[in-house]
Design a protein around this motif. Structure first.
Motif, PDB file in Angstrom:
ATOM      1  N   THR A 184       9.865   0.920  -4.275  1.00  0.00           N
ATOM      2  CA  THR A 184      11.211   1.378  -3.954  1.00  0.00           C
ATOM      3  C   THR A 184      11.187   2.866  -3.608  1.00  0.00           C
ATOM      4  OG1 THR A 184      13.510   1.430  -4.748  1.00  0.00           O
ATOM      5  CG2 THR A 184      11.807   1.864  -6.375  1.00  0.00           C
ATOM      6  N   PRO A 185      11.941   3.302  -2.591  1.00  0.00           N
ATOM      7  CA  PRO A 185      12.660   2.470  -1.628  1.00  0.00           C
ATOM      8  C   PRO A 185      11.707   1.570  -0.841  1.00  0.00           C
ATOM      9  CG  PRO A 185      13.332   4.784  -1.459  1.00  0.00           C
ATOM     10  CD  PRO A 185      12.113   4.744  -2.323  1.00  0.00           C
ATOM     11  N   THR A 186      12.214   0.422  -0.385  1.00  0.00           N
ATOM     12  CA  THR A 186      11.350  -0.598   0.189  1.00  0.00           C
ATOM     13  C   THR A 186      10.575  -0.104   1.397  1.00  0.00           C
ATOM     14  OG1 THR A 186      12.827  -2.343  -0.595  1.00  0.00           O
ATOM     15  CG2 THR A 186      11.294  -2.919   1.162  1.00  0.00           C
ATOM     16  N   GLU A 187      11.246   0.516   2.354  1.00  0.00           N
ATOM     17  CA  GLU A 187      10.553   0.914   3.580  1.00  0.00           C
ATOM     18  C   GLU A 187       9.524   2.005   3.318  1.00  0.00           C
ATOM     19  OE1 GLU A 187      10.608  -0.838   6.323  1.00  0.00           O
ATOM     20  OE2 GLU A 187      11.923  -2.129   5.134  1.00  0.00           O
ATOM     21  N   ALA A 188       9.835   2.923   2.419  1.00  0.00           N
ATOM     22  CA  ALA A 188       8.855   3.952   2.069  1.00  0.00           C
ATOM     23  C   ALA A 188       7.640   3.321   1.403  1.00  0.00           C
ATOM     24  CB  ALA A 188       9.489   4.992   1.144  1.00  0.00           C
ATOM     25  N   ALA A 189       7.885   2.354   0.501  1.00  0.00           N
ATOM     26  CA  ALA A 189       6.779   1.683  -0.170  1.00  0.00           C
ATOM     27  C   ALA A 189       5.932   0.892   0.817  1.00  0.00           C
ATOM     28  CB  ALA A 189       7.313   0.779  -1.271  1.00  0.00           C
ATOM     29  N   ARG A 190       6.578   0.205   1.760  1.00  0.00           N
ATOM     30  CA  ARG A 190       5.818  -0.533   2.788  1.00  0.00           C
ATOM     31  C   ARG A 190       4.894   0.413   3.562  1.00  0.00           C
ATOM     32  NH1 ARG A 190       6.841  -5.787   4.049  1.00  0.00           N
ATOM     33  NH2 ARG A 190       8.872  -6.728   3.521  1.00  0.00           N
ATOM     34  N   ALA A 191       5.396   1.589   3.895  1.00  0.00           N
ATOM     35  CA  ALA A 191       4.583   2.549   4.640  1.00  0.00           C
ATOM     36  C   ALA A 191       3.385   3.014   3.819  1.00  0.00           C
ATOM     37  CB  ALA A 191       5.449   3.743   5.061  1.00  0.00           C
ATOM     38  N   VAL A 192       3.590   3.249   2.524  1.00  0.00           N
ATOM     39  CA  VAL A 192       2.478   3.659   1.661  1.00  0.00           C
ATOM     40  C   VAL A 192       1.456   2.538   1.537  1.00  0.00           C
ATOM     41  CG1 VAL A 192       1.841   4.370  -0.677  1.00  0.00           C
ATOM     42  CG2 VAL A 192       3.911   5.292   0.388  1.00  0.00           C
ATOM     43  N   ILE A 193       1.929   1.306   1.393  1.00  0.00           N
ATOM     44  CA  ILE A 193       1.025   0.154   1.311  1.00  0.00           C
ATOM     45  C   ILE A 193       0.184   0.043   2.577  1.00  0.00           C
ATOM     46  CG2 ILE A 193       0.982  -2.392   1.329  1.00  0.00           C
ATOM     47  CD1 ILE A 193       3.437  -2.216  -0.606  1.00  0.00           C
ATOM     48  N   ALA A 194       0.829   0.147   3.739  1.00  0.00           N
ATOM     49  CA  ALA A 194       0.116   0.030   5.009  1.00  0.00           C
ATOM     50  C   ALA A 194      -0.948   1.113   5.157  1.00  0.00           C
ATOM     51  CB  ALA A 194       1.107   0.097   6.173  1.00  0.00           C
ATOM     52  N   ALA A 195      -0.641   2.314   4.662  1.00  0.00           N
ATOM     53  CA  ALA A 195      -1.595   3.416   4.784  1.00  0.00           C
ATOM     54  C   ALA A 195      -2.694   3.378   3.732  1.00  0.00           C
ATOM     55  CB  ALA A 195      -0.846   4.748   4.695  1.00  0.00           C
ATOM     56  N   SER A 196      -2.447   2.692   2.601  1.00  0.00           N
ATOM     57  CA  SER A 196      -3.370   2.751   1.459  1.00  0.00           C
ATOM     58  C   SER A 196      -4.276   1.540   1.328  1.00  0.00           C
ATOM     59  CB  SER A 196      -2.570   2.907   0.151  1.00  0.00           C
ATOM     60  OG  SER A 196      -1.744   4.045   0.185  1.00  0.00           O
ATOM     61  N   GLU A 197      -3.815   0.369   1.762  1.00  0.00           N
ATOM     62  CA  GLU A 197      -4.573  -0.866   1.566  1.00  0.00           C
ATOM     63  C   GLU A 197      -5.381  -1.204   2.812  1.00  0.00           C
ATOM     64  OE1 GLU A 197      -1.340  -2.901  -1.535  1.00  0.00           O
ATOM     65  OE2 GLU A 197      -1.796  -3.891   0.373  1.00  0.00           O
ATOM     66  N   PRO A 198      -6.709  -1.281   2.715  1.00  0.00           N
ATOM     67  CA  PRO A 198      -7.547  -1.542   3.893  1.00  0.00           C
ATOM     68  C   PRO A 198      -7.696  -3.037   4.197  1.00  0.00           C
ATOM     69  CG  PRO A 198      -8.939  -1.107   2.006  1.00  0.00           C
ATOM     70  CD  PRO A 198      -7.513  -0.948   1.522  1.00  0.00           C
ATOM     71  N   PHE A 199      -6.605  -3.782   4.120  1.00  0.00           N
ATOM     72  CA  PHE A 199      -6.616  -5.210   4.395  1.00  0.00           C
ATOM     73  C   PHE A 199      -5.196  -5.675   4.661  1.00  0.00           C
ATOM     74  CE2 PHE A 199      -6.426  -4.539  -0.179  1.00  0.00           C
ATOM     75  CZ  PHE A 199      -5.288  -5.243  -0.535  1.00  0.00           C
ATOM     76  N   ASP A 200      -5.060  -6.841   5.262  1.00  0.00           N
ATOM     77  CA  ASP A 200      -3.762  -7.472   5.497  1.00  0.00           C
ATOM     78  C   ASP A 200      -3.465  -8.370   4.300  1.00  0.00           C
ATOM     79  OD1 ASP A 200      -1.540  -8.851   6.347  1.00  0.00           O
ATOM     80  OD2 ASP A 200      -2.481  -9.717   8.123  1.00  0.00           O
ATOM     81  N   ARG A 201      -2.299  -8.201   3.676  1.00  0.00           N
ATOM     82  CA  ARG A 201      -1.962  -9.016   2.512  1.00  0.00           C
ATOM     83  C   ARG A 201      -1.804 -10.498   2.859  1.00  0.00           C
ATOM     84  NH1 ARG A 201       2.254  -6.088  -1.671  1.00  0.00           N
ATOM     85  NH2 ARG A 201       0.987  -4.230  -2.124  1.00  0.00           N
ATOM     86  N   GLY A 202      -1.396 -10.817   4.074  1.00  0.00           N
ATOM     87  CA  GLY A 202      -1.162 -12.213   4.416  1.00  0.00           C
ATOM     88  C   GLY A 202      -0.087 -12.822   3.539  1.00  0.00           C
ATOM     89  N   ALA A 203      -0.413 -13.947   2.891  1.00  0.00           N
ATOM     90  CA  ALA A 203       0.556 -14.635   2.029  1.00  0.00           C
ATOM     91  C   ALA A 203       0.713 -13.964   0.671  1.00  0.00           C
ATOM     92  CB  ALA A 203       0.140 -16.091   1.833  1.00  0.00           C
ATOM     93  N   TYR A 204      -0.231 -13.140   0.270  1.00  0.00           N
ATOM     94  CA  TYR A 204      -0.161 -12.486  -1.040  1.00  0.00           C
ATOM     95  C   TYR A 204       1.100 -11.623  -1.135  1.00  0.00           C
ATOM     96  CZ  TYR A 204      -1.111  -9.105  -4.730  1.00  0.00           C
ATOM     97  OH  TYR A 204      -1.006  -8.297  -5.839  1.00  0.00           O
ATOM     98  N   THR A 205       1.815 -11.741  -2.235  1.00  0.00           N
ATOM     99  CA  THR A 205       3.102 -11.090  -2.524  1.00  0.00           C
ATOM    100  C   THR A 205       4.214 -11.550  -1.590  1.00  0.00           C
ATOM    101  OG1 THR A 205       2.616  -9.052  -1.286  1.00  0.00           O
ATOM    102  CG2 THR A 205       2.074  -9.073  -3.645  1.00  0.00           C
TER     103      THR A 205
END
Length: 399
Positions: A314-335
């Motif tokens: 939270t906030p959702t869009e800020a968190a999505r941006a951090v996830i995209a920049a931090s995780e070196p993989f595509d989550r796919g169906a996870y979460t």
């Protein structure tokens, strides 16, 4: 403070002895969709109609496909499958050719028959993505940004990539998962050609039955211990942890805000209780409500909730941006979410955690931790390792 445990009610005499277990034993990979929850167990066989992928909300597309199936003469059509974490990625939802049901687990307990002790298991090569030290660095960077006031919470995940010389035995894996947490939410559904999502989630996103909804957000966790006294101490500490209570309160507030517009009455307990799995303790709040509009479906509600701060931040869009920049993989169906819905709008959608995607000789496991300003890299890395244990035990691998 007294220790309050959220546990399922005692099992009553089975209405149809062995029905849920029979469905588990009947599961076949690639063509079947299996889902067991405390409220019912289903096994869908084959694909009569797939839900198309386009720009419309999933709830609209599902309603359209179920309506068409009912008009075509299917007496009680059901959509079963999974939706991804990313909002515009394709879902894997379909109306099976046939669906078999078993009663609630309190009436017909799911008894996963033991996998033979001498059953051969693959020898796995395990790769951590990212490596623990890189994951810890991502947590530290997120904590620094939160302390600077950029955002409030982010859920950062990592994966284990397991490869073997032969394909995994998915039915045996599913039975091990069900046996490990028989009162949880166990699932196995195809998510693409040759690819299966399999897991055992502790978390109900939302269920709708008639005019009533139930949601059960989990946030704030501690690993279980084999020592009983230590296990009770950890549970009690979790109930008093300021960091975990704050993390949980953020999620519950978001659930309340998302569901309130759909309800005439929404009941949210003031304090969380505990729910336990074989590997973890979780802070848990059961939210219930009465729907204002009988036309609101389970997937309408799930879409309003997804993604909760428990899997994104939270906030959702800020968190999505951090996830995209931090995780070196595509989550796919996870979460994302996995579940079912019928043509009347009733259904259950479960948060897709404690899971893996199987494809060929590869298993890709996922685990995440909620990072807040009080988090430490060491604690969050340890939490993801503990969450991996559910699936590692099922496949016979270890870190």
């Amino acid at each position: 403070m007294s220790l309050s445990l959220h546990t399922p009610p005692p099992a009553a005499a089975p209405a149809e002895p062995g029905a849920a277990t029979a469905l588990l034993e009947s599961y076949r990979p690639a063509t079947d969709r299996f889902l067991a929850t405390p409220h019912r167990t289903l096994l869908g066989r084959g694909t009569a109609a797939a839900v198309p992928h386009d720009s419309r909300p999933a709830a609209v597309r599902v309603r359209e496909v179920l309506g068409a199936a009912r008009r075509a003469g299917t007496p009680a059509p059901v959509v079963v499958g999974a939706l991804p974490f990313a909002p515009h990625a394709p879902a894997a939802l379909a109306v099976p050719h046939s669906v078999r049901w078993a009663p609630p687990l309190r009436e017909d307990p799911l008894i996963a028959l033991p996998v033979p002790a001498d059953a051969e298991r693959p020898r796995w090569r395990v790769r951590e993505v990212p490596a623990p030290e890189r994951y810890g660095e991502a947590v530290a960077a997120a904590v620094a940004r939160m302390r600077a006031g950029e955002f409030d919470k982010v859920v950062l995940a990592r994966t284990l990539e397991l490869t073997s010389a032969r394909e995994p035995d998915l039915p045996a894996m599913l039975r091990r998962l069900a046996r490990r947490d028989p009162a949880g939410h166990t699932f196995a559904v195809p998510t693409g050609p040759g690819r299966t999502l399999i897991g055992a989630s502790p978390e109900l996103l939302v269920a709708r039955r008639g005019g009533r909804l139930t949601a059960n957000p989990l946030a704030g966790s501690a690993p279980r211990s084999a020592d009983l006294a230590e296990d009770v101490r950890r549970a009690a500490a979790l109930l008093e942890s300021a960091k975990d209570l704050h993390e949980h309160a953020v999620v519950v507030a978001a659930v309340r805000e998302a569901l309130a517009p759909y309800c005439t009455v929404l009941e949210v307990p003031e304090r969380p209780t505990l729910v336990r799995t074989a590997a973890m303790w979780h802070l848990s709040t059961t939210v219930t409500g009465e729907l204002a509009d009988a036309g609101t479906t389970a997937l309408d509600l799930a879409g309003a909730l997804h993604p909760t701060p428990a899997v994104c931040g939270t906030p959702t869009e800020a968190a999505r941006a951090v996830i995209a920049a931090s995780e070196p993989f595509d989550r796919g169906a996870y979460t994302g979410m996995v579940g079912w819905q019928d043509a009347d709008g009733d259904g259950e959608w479960v948060v897709t955690i404690r899971c893996a995607e199987a494809e060929g000789h590869t298993l890709r496991l996922f685990a995440g931790a909620g990072v807040v300003a009080a988090s430490t890299p060491e604690a969050e890395t340890a939490e993801t390792a503990a969450k991996f244990r559910t699936f590692l035990d099922a496949v016979g691998a270890a870190l």
